[in-house]
Design a protein around this motif. Structure first.
Motif, PDB file in Angstrom:
ATOM      1  N   TYR A   1       0.833  -1.207   0.000  1.00  0.00           N
ATOM      2  CA  TYR A   1       0.000   0.000   0.000  1.00  0.00           C
ATOM      3  C   TYR A   1       0.871   1.261   0.000  1.00  0.00           C
ATOM      4  O   TYR A   1       0.682   2.157  -0.835  1.00  0.00           O
ATOM      5  N   ILE A   2       1.846   1.321   0.915  1.00  0.00           N
ATOM      6  CA  ILE A   2       2.733   2.488   0.997  1.00  0.00           C
ATOM      7  C   ILE A   2       3.608   2.577  -0.250  1.00  0.00           C
ATOM      8  O   ILE A   2       3.780   3.649  -0.836  1.00  0.00           O
ATOM      9  N   ALA A   3       4.175   1.436  -0.672  1.00  0.00           N
ATOM     10  CA  ALA A   3       5.051   1.428  -1.854  1.00  0.00           C
ATOM     11  C   ALA A   3       4.293   1.908  -3.081  1.00  0.00           C
ATOM     12  O   ALA A   3       4.812   2.704  -3.876  1.00  0.00           O
ATOM     13  N   GLY A   4       3.048   1.448  -3.247  1.00  0.00           N
ATOM     14  CA  GLY A   4       2.232   1.883  -4.392  1.00  0.00           C
ATOM     15  C   GLY A   4       2.032   3.379  -4.410  1.00  0.00           C
ATOM     16  O   GLY A   4       2.141   4.034  -5.460  1.00  0.00           O
ATOM     17  N   ARG A   5       1.734   3.954  -3.240  1.00  0.00           N
ATOM     18  CA  ARG A   5       1.542   5.406  -3.143  1.00  0.00           C
ATOM     19  C   ARG A   5       2.818   6.155  -3.499  1.00  0.00           C
ATOM     20  O   ARG A   5       2.785   7.175  -4.202  1.00  0.00           O
ATOM     21  N   MET A   6       3.956   5.660  -3.029  1.00  0.00           N
ATOM     22  CA  MET A   6       5.225   6.329  -3.288  1.00  0.00           C
ATOM     23  C   MET A   6       5.615   6.237  -4.766  1.00  0.00           C
ATOM     24  O   MET A   6       6.089   7.204  -5.356  1.00  0.00           O
ATOM     25  N   TYR A   7       5.412   5.067  -5.365  1.00  0.00           N
ATOM     26  CA  TYR A   7       5.728   4.914  -6.794  1.00  0.00           C
ATOM     27  C   TYR A   7       4.856   5.845  -7.639  1.00  0.00           C
ATOM     28  O   TYR A   7       5.325   6.444  -8.615  1.00  0.00           O
ATOM     29  N   ALA A   8       3.587   5.976  -7.259  1.00  0.00           N
ATOM     30  CA  ALA A   8       2.688   6.882  -7.994  1.00  0.00           C
ATOM     31  C   ALA A   8       3.175   8.322  -7.874  1.00  0.00           C
ATOM     32  O   ALA A   8       3.205   9.075  -8.863  1.00  0.00           O
ATOM     33  N   ALA A   9       3.586   8.715  -6.657  1.00  0.00           N
ATOM     34  CA  ALA A   9       4.071  10.081  -6.443  1.00  0.00           C
ATOM     35  C   ALA A   9       5.365  10.336  -7.222  1.00  0.00           C
ATOM     36  O   ALA A   9       5.551  11.401  -7.817  1.00  0.00           O
ATOM     37  N   LEU A  10       6.254   9.331  -7.239  1.00  0.00           N
ATOM     38  CA  LEU A  10       7.504   9.474  -7.988  1.00  0.00           C
ATOM     39  C   LEU A  10       7.239   9.588  -9.487  1.00  0.00           C
ATOM     40  O   LEU A  10       7.887  10.371 -10.191  1.00  0.00           O
ATOM     41  N   SER A  11       6.277   8.816  -9.967  1.00  0.00           N
ATOM     42  CA  SER A  11       5.925   8.879 -11.388  1.00  0.00           C
ATOM     43  C   SER A  11       5.447  10.278 -11.758  1.00  0.00           C
ATOM     44  O   SER A  11       5.866  10.857 -12.766  1.00  0.00           O
ATOM     45  N   GLY A  12       4.568  10.827 -10.910  1.00  0.00           N
ATOM     46  CA  GLY A  12       4.073  12.175 -11.168  1.00  0.00           C
ATOM     47  C   GLY A  12       5.187  13.203 -11.139  1.00  0.00           C
ATOM     48  O   GLY A  12       5.211  14.143 -11.943  1.00  0.00           O
ATOM     49  N   LYS A  13       6.129  13.017 -10.227  1.00  0.00           N
ATOM     50  CA  LYS A  13       7.240  13.976 -10.081  1.00  0.00           C
ATOM     51  C   LYS A  13       8.112  14.012 -11.335  1.00  0.00           C
ATOM     52  O   LYS A  13       8.490  15.080 -11.819  1.00  0.00           O
ATOM     53  N   TYR A  14       8.418  12.819 -11.889  1.00  0.00           N
ATOM     54  CA  TYR A  14       9.276  12.781 -13.079  1.00  0.00           C
ATOM     55  C   TYR A  14       8.503  13.113 -14.357  1.00  0.00           C
ATOM     56  O   TYR A  14       9.101  13.502 -15.354  1.00  0.00           O
ATOM     57  N   THR A  15       7.204  12.955 -14.319  1.00  0.00           N
ATOM     58  CA  THR A  15       6.393  13.365 -15.469  1.00  0.00           C
ATOM     59  C   THR A  15       6.390  14.883 -15.599  1.00  0.00           C
ATOM     60  O   THR A  15       6.509  15.439 -16.698  1.00  0.00           O
ATOM     61  N   CYS A  16       6.249  15.574 -14.465  1.00  0.00           N
ATOM     62  CA  CYS A  16       6.152  17.039 -14.468  1.00  0.00           C
ATOM     63  C   CYS A  16       7.503  17.728 -14.320  1.00  0.00           C
ATOM     64  O   CYS A  16       7.607  18.934 -14.537  1.00  0.00           O
ATOM     65  N   GLY A  17       8.530  16.985 -13.915  1.00  0.00           N
ATOM     66  CA  GLY A  17       9.842  17.602 -13.714  1.00  0.00           C
ATOM     67  C   GLY A  17       9.864  18.552 -12.536  1.00  0.00           C
ATOM     68  O   GLY A  17      10.419  19.648 -12.626  1.00  0.00           O
ATOM     69  N   ILE A  18       9.227  18.160 -11.420  1.00  0.00           N
ATOM     70  CA  ILE A  18       9.176  19.031 -10.245  1.00  0.00           C
ATOM     71  C   ILE A  18      10.426  18.797  -9.394  1.00  0.00           C
ATOM     72  O   ILE A  18      10.551  17.799  -8.691  1.00  0.00           O
ATOM     73  N   ASN A  19      11.389  19.723  -9.514  1.00  0.00           N
ATOM     74  CA  ASN A  19      12.653  19.677  -8.767  1.00  0.00           C
ATOM     75  C   ASN A  19      13.571  18.526  -9.187  1.00  0.00           C
ATOM     76  O   ASN A  19      14.559  18.240  -8.517  1.00  0.00           O
ATOM     77  N   VAL A  20      13.210  17.830 -10.264  1.00  0.00           N
ATOM     78  CA  VAL A  20      14.057  16.799 -10.880  1.00  0.00           C
ATOM     79  C   VAL A  20      13.893  16.941 -12.389  1.00  0.00           C
ATOM     80  O   VAL A  20      12.905  17.530 -12.853  1.00  0.00           O
ATOM     81  N   PRO A  21      14.850  16.427 -13.188  1.00  0.00           N
ATOM     82  CA  PRO A  21      14.685  16.514 -14.643  1.00  0.00           C
ATOM     83  C   PRO A  21      13.468  15.691 -15.116  1.00  0.00           C
ATOM     84  O   PRO A  21      13.177  14.636 -14.556  1.00  0.00           O
ATOM     85  N   ILE A  22      12.754  16.182 -16.125  1.00  0.00           N
ATOM     86  CA  ILE A  22      11.660  15.397 -16.710  1.00  0.00           C
ATOM     87  C   ILE A  22      12.258  14.125 -17.325  1.00  0.00           C
ATOM     88  O   ILE A  22      13.234  14.181 -18.064  1.00  0.00           O
ATOM     89  N   ASP A  23      11.681  12.990 -16.982  1.00  0.00           N
ATOM     90  CA  ASP A  23      12.166  11.707 -17.486  1.00  0.00           C
ATOM     91  C   ASP A  23      10.953  10.786 -17.621  1.00  0.00           C
ATOM     92  O   ASP A  23      10.549  10.123 -16.669  1.00  0.00           O
ATOM     93  N   LEU A  24      10.368  10.758 -18.827  1.00  0.00           N
ATOM     94  CA  LEU A  24       9.122  10.018 -19.024  1.00  0.00           C
ATOM     95  C   LEU A  24       9.314   8.508 -18.923  1.00  0.00           C
ATOM     96  O   LEU A  24       8.405   7.793 -18.498  1.00  0.00           O
ATOM     97  N   GLU A  25      10.491   8.036 -19.309  1.00  0.00           N
ATOM     98  CA  GLU A  25      10.751   6.592 -19.185  1.00  0.00           C
ATOM     99  C   GLU A  25      10.786   6.184 -17.710  1.00  0.00           C
ATOM    100  O   GLU A  25      10.192   5.179 -17.307  1.00  0.00           O
ATOM    101  N   LYS A  26      11.466   6.999 -16.902  1.00  0.00           N
ATOM    102  CA  LYS A  26      11.537   6.735 -15.472  1.00  0.00           C
ATOM    103  C   LYS A  26      10.142   6.850 -14.848  1.00  0.00           C
ATOM    104  O   LYS A  26       9.758   6.056 -13.981  1.00  0.00           O
ATOM    105  N   ALA A  27       9.376   7.851 -15.306  1.00  0.00           N
ATOM    106  CA  ALA A  27       8.013   8.051 -14.792  1.00  0.00           C
ATOM    107  C   ALA A  27       7.153   6.815 -15.074  1.00  0.00           C
ATOM    108  O   ALA A  27       6.404   6.359 -14.200  1.00  0.00           O
ATOM    109  N   TYR A  28       7.276   6.275 -16.298  1.00  0.00           N
ATOM    110  CA  TYR A  28       6.498   5.080 -16.644  1.00  0.00           C
ATOM    111  C   TYR A  28       6.922   3.889 -15.788  1.00  0.00           C
ATOM    112  O   TYR A  28       6.073   3.143 -15.282  1.00  0.00           O
ATOM    113  N   ASN A  29       8.236   3.711 -15.607  1.00  0.00           N
ATOM    114  CA  ASN A  29       8.724   2.567 -14.816  1.00  0.00           C
ATOM    115  C   ASN A  29       8.226   2.630 -13.374  1.00  0.00           C
ATOM    116  O   ASN A  29       7.833   1.619 -12.792  1.00  0.00           O
TER     117      ASN A  29
END
Length: 413
Positions: free
Chosen positions: A235-263
């Protein structure tokens, strides 16, 4: 004698369970309750096997049943029933560690029912049989004041379960709970991270709750999160992976990386997180035409599988993170895609839900530190960048509704 393979062990347990062996029935229930390579998780089937074993006097089956009644998993929550099962279980179990586990949960259940004396007695028994958490609980429960741990049990807890004490100290520092541990978030963060990196699940999960993915989370923070994610629940891991995906999709304080976001989204999907599943759906939906036939089949199956999970509970998903999910299914049911038959009324309802999520997304974004900074700058360029994604989603909703109106008119002629 040659050792049995895992598959042979499972088949042997299954055979014994079907012949009425209580221990095997309990073990088979455990297979159905956890992820494994032999059967699909089915908590109702697990409960039915535990009930059969429990009727034959298997103590651990009673404990497993009690945990379901405590958590409301597959059955209605019933603390009284859980208490009765655990009370019977502690008399039936012989193994020291299993007895300690049963007594510990008996103490927790007694606490939920307000039976303080029974709670203390159960924890004392759990400590006697070697459960390293019991002295820690007793040190707090028998405190001379509400915020000072009982020294005798606290010292035992430090010897037996130093990581457990460290986590309690950290949690106390995060809120100023115990005397002698003033509020200190930085120190709490340091202690929790140390315990989490040593494999303490409670520390890992508390770390995410207190210091999870934020707009100002850096790449270094992300690297730290990934080290302790394996010690958290799905449950916690799923929430964190979703948040990380959103972060790399939008490039919020990290470089935009759509491949990483998908993974990251796909890892969240494997943890059965619907927000992450929504992100994977969006990826499949946007890239469907360029996929090979095998990947298309995988996408079709996943889209139908997720719909089967959410279709009876969609009213509870009205939040910003599910915008993409509602929009995709609205369009699927509008034109009949991925093996889903056209359903205009359902499609219209889902478009309506996606509009609600769209408005909530706007609200959530404007309340983030980055949204507030952009708003404060009054920069036309920044505002345009911020609203572009939101406008694009809104346009998709409006266009879908227009097409739906046309289809309904053509159908009525």
């Amino acid at each position: 004698m040659e050792e049995k393979t895992e598959n042979e062990k499972f088949l042997h347990i299954q055979e014994l369970a079907e012949k009425g062996n209580a221990k095997a029935q309990n073990n088979l229930g455990c297979y159905y309750a956890t992820d494994n390579d032999f059967v699909e998780v089915n908590i109702e089937t697990a409960i039915s096997w535990w009930e059969r074993a429990s009727k034959q006097g298997d103590g651990m089956a009673k404990v497993n049943l009690a945990m379901q009644y405590l958590q409301g998993a597959g059955v209605d929550t019933d603390y009284d029933k859980a208490y009765d099962l655990l009370l019977a279980a502690v008399e039936l179990i012989d193994k020291r560690e299993e007895k300690a586990y049963a007594y510990l949960n008996l103490g927790t259940t007694a606490a939920l029912l307000g039976y303080v004396n029974d709670q203390i007695r159960a924890y004392l028994q759990a400590a006697k049989y070697g459960d390293t958490r019991a002295n820690l609980y007793l040190s707090l429960l028998l405190a001379p004041s509400s915020n000072e741990p009982k020294a005798e049990f606290w010292e035992k807890a430090k010897e037996e379960n130093p990581l457990g004490v460290q986590v309690v100290e950290a949690i106390s520092m995060s809120v100023g709970l115990l005397r002698g541990y003033p509020r200190d978030l930085e120190k709490a963060k340091e202690l929790l991270l140390d315990a989490a990196l040593k494999g303490n699940k409670q520390a890992a999960e508390k770390y995410f709750v207190l210091f999870g993915i934020q707009p100002d989370t850096t790449q270094e923070d992300v690297d730290t999160f990934l080290k302790i994610l394996p010690y958290t629940s799905n449950y916690i891991a799923g929430r964190m992976y979703a948040a990380l995906s959103g972060k790399y999709t939008c490039g919020i304080n990290v470089p935009i990386d759509l491949e990483k976001a998908y993974n990251f989204a796909y890892e969240g999907f494997k943890c059965k997180n619907l927000a992450a599943s929504s992100m994977v759906l969006s990826y499949y939906y946007d890239h469907y035409q360029s996929m090979d036939e095998e990947t298309k089949k995988e996408a079709d199956n996943m889209i139908r599988e997720i719909w089967d999970v959410i279709k009876n509970d969609i009213d509870s998903l009205l939040s910003s993170e599910y915008l993409g999910l509602f929009l995709i299914y609205a369009e699927c049911f509008r034109i009949g895609k991925y093996g889903l038959s056209p359903d205009y009324p359902l499609s219209r309802k889902l478009y309506g839900y996606s509009e609600i999520c769209h408005l909530k997304t706007k609200e959530v974004f404007m309340n983030t530190s980055i949204g507030k900074q952009i708003k404060a700058k009054q920069s036309f360029k920044n505002r345009l960048i911020m609203y572009f994604g939101l406008y694009f989603q809104g346009k998709k909703i409006r266009n879908g509704l227009k097409q739906l109106n046309k289809l309904e008119k053509n159908g009525s002629k």
